[in-house]
Design an enzyme around this catalytic site. Sequence first.
Site, PDB file in Angstrom:
ATOM      1  N   ASP A 299      -7.932  -3.821   7.250  1.00 12.27           N
ATOM      2  CA  ASP A 299      -7.215  -2.732   7.249  1.00 12.27           C
ATOM      3  C   ASP A 299      -6.656  -2.729   8.688  1.00 12.27           C
ATOM      4  OD1 ASP A 299      -5.542  -0.632   6.407  1.00 12.27           O
ATOM      5  OD2 ASP A 299      -7.149   0.676   6.402  1.00 12.27           O
TER       6      ASP A 299
ATOM      7  N   GLY B 287      -6.100   3.243   9.924  1.00 12.97           N
ATOM      8  CA  GLY B 287      -6.559   1.828   9.903  1.00 12.97           C
ATOM      9  C   GLY B 287      -7.615   1.573  10.689  1.00 12.97           C
TER      10      GLY B 287
ATOM     11  N   GLU C   5       0.922  -1.218   0.102  1.00  9.38           N
ATOM     12  CA  GLU C   5      -0.116  -0.283  -0.019  1.00  9.38           C
ATOM     13  C   GLU C   5       0.797   1.070  -0.170  1.00  9.38           C
ATOM     14  OE1 GLU C   5      -4.011   1.902   2.406  1.00  9.38           O
ATOM     15  OE2 GLU C   5      -2.512   0.321   3.359  1.00  9.38           O
TER      16      GLU C   5
ATOM     17  N   HIS D 120      -9.925   0.289   0.612  1.00 10.18           N
ATOM     18  CA  HIS D 120     -10.955   0.666   1.311  1.00 10.18           C
ATOM     19  C   HIS D 120     -11.850   1.985   0.658  1.00 10.18           C
ATOM     20  CE1 HIS D 120      -7.750   3.758   1.574  1.00 10.18           C
ATOM     21  NE2 HIS D 120      -7.016   2.971   2.318  1.00 10.18           N
TER      22      HIS D 120
ATOM     23  N   ALA E  87      -3.249   7.890   6.696  1.00 13.48           N
ATOM     24  CA  ALA E  87      -2.122   7.287   7.810  1.00 13.48           C
ATOM     25  C   ALA E  87      -0.745   7.188   7.071  1.00 13.48           C
ATOM     26  CB  ALA E  87      -2.532   6.288   8.515  1.00 13.48           C
TER      27      ALA E  87
ATOM     28  N   GLY F 216     -18.379   0.134  10.660  1.00 12.10           N
ATOM     29  CA  GLY F 216     -19.278   1.208  11.372  1.00 12.10           C
ATOM     30  C   GLY F 216     -18.643   2.578  11.588  1.00 12.10           C
TER      31      GLY F 216
ATOM     32  N   ARG G 240     -21.679  15.739 -10.605  1.00 12.08           N
ATOM     33  CA  ARG G 240     -21.117  16.689 -11.862  1.00 12.08           C
ATOM     34  C   ARG G 240     -19.390  16.219 -12.178  1.00 12.08           C
ATOM     35  NH1 ARG G 240     -24.523  20.625 -10.649  1.00 12.08           N
ATOM     36  NH2 ARG G 240     -22.801  21.895  -9.344  1.00 12.08           N
TER      37      ARG G 240
ATOM     38  N   LEU H  82      -8.827   8.733  10.582  1.00  4.99           N
ATOM     39  CA  LEU H  82      -8.825   7.184  10.976  1.00  4.99           C
ATOM     40  C   LEU H  82      -7.495   6.898  10.488  1.00  4.99           C
ATOM     41  CD1 LEU H  82     -12.426   6.144   9.750  1.00  4.99           C
ATOM     42  CD2 LEU H  82     -11.511   6.368  12.076  1.00  4.99           C
TER      43      LEU H  82
END
Length: 394
Positions: free
Chosen positions: A285, A321, A140, A227, A151, A260, A238, A319
């Site tokens: 992740d 991971g 990644e 993700h 991150a 969530g 548009r 956030l």
Amino acid sequence: MSNNANRVFQVVNARIVTPSGVIENGALTVIDGIIADIRLSGEEQDASASKLPVIDAKGNWIIPGFIDVHVHGGAGHDFMDANEEGIRAITKFHAANGTTSLLATTLTASREDLTAVLDRVSRFMSATMPYTQIIGVHLEGPFVNVKWKGAQNPAYILPPQPEWLDEWVRRFPGVIKIQTLAPESEGSLAYIEKLANNGIVPSCGHTDATYEQIIEAADHGLRHAVHTFNAMSPLHHRQPGTVGAVLTDDRITAEVIADGHHVHPAGIKLITRAKGTHNVILVTDAMAAAGMPDGDYELGGLPVHMSCGVARLKETNSLAGSTLTMISAVQYLVREVGVTLEEASRMASANPARQLGIEATTGSLEVGKAADFLQLSDSLELEAVWIKGTKFDN
């Protein structure tokens, strides 16, 4: 895991999830770690099968083991710096949560550090793996867009470097399975072709690409999106952006983190309705903090704080991971999003196997495939895990 005596047995009185549907009151026979037969319990079988040790599933679900193509760590360890003991701890933690195969996933880092990860993981893969099977590496980065770094450490972000890939493919043949990059970066289209020509799945993520740039990248071989919705140019009516291209181009398989926090349940419904459950891959992740208490951790050298199980970068509050497990993700899909267990199983097992080209040997419950499967209660609680026919013993 338990000893090899468990590699020859029969599971009976089970609800078996197969590609052709659920077999109620089914029986699954394992010989030498391979699925040898699937049929209704009580159906006539040869004499040798009738003498096998029997496990009564008591009407519980039997589903394929999970394949996590995007996982950074767990149990306090990260693949970026984990030694053999650390890698063993990561795989044991994820085995306990239903993952039977995974891709060790890196973060944006220096060439030297990424090469070191490939070296450690490839050596671990060459020996007998007692828990979750590492089937390769997902790189990644580091060829991503700093605007959507999330991150990822911005100090190491740069355009694609073909000579790095040449070295990695030469030194670690077959180890890299996916690489995530920003398709709008200079030289990315040629690099995507190079990945595809080496049997590596080209993936978009941490990208500011327009709709048109993603479609062009798909023309050159892009086949995966990490993700979905997170760290990519958003959907606008548009300017559809990366999200719009991922949702509408059937050549691209979409990852989703179903915890969530990363995506609202309505967003997950949108992904599954746009892509169909055959073209969505469930991932965790997960970072080192997965399975650990709240507190301070690191991700790619960046300080992270976890509170109530949610990990965020200290500097930006983004956030960082997740602390998700695959069994929790499947439960969330069924309970909160409203997909069926069969559909959730497809996203957690069959689809990643197909994306990685290993569907002939694992990812679904069929005769001739590895006996990688789970037993779930009626309420979807994980009861037992088998990896290559050997029962996991936590």
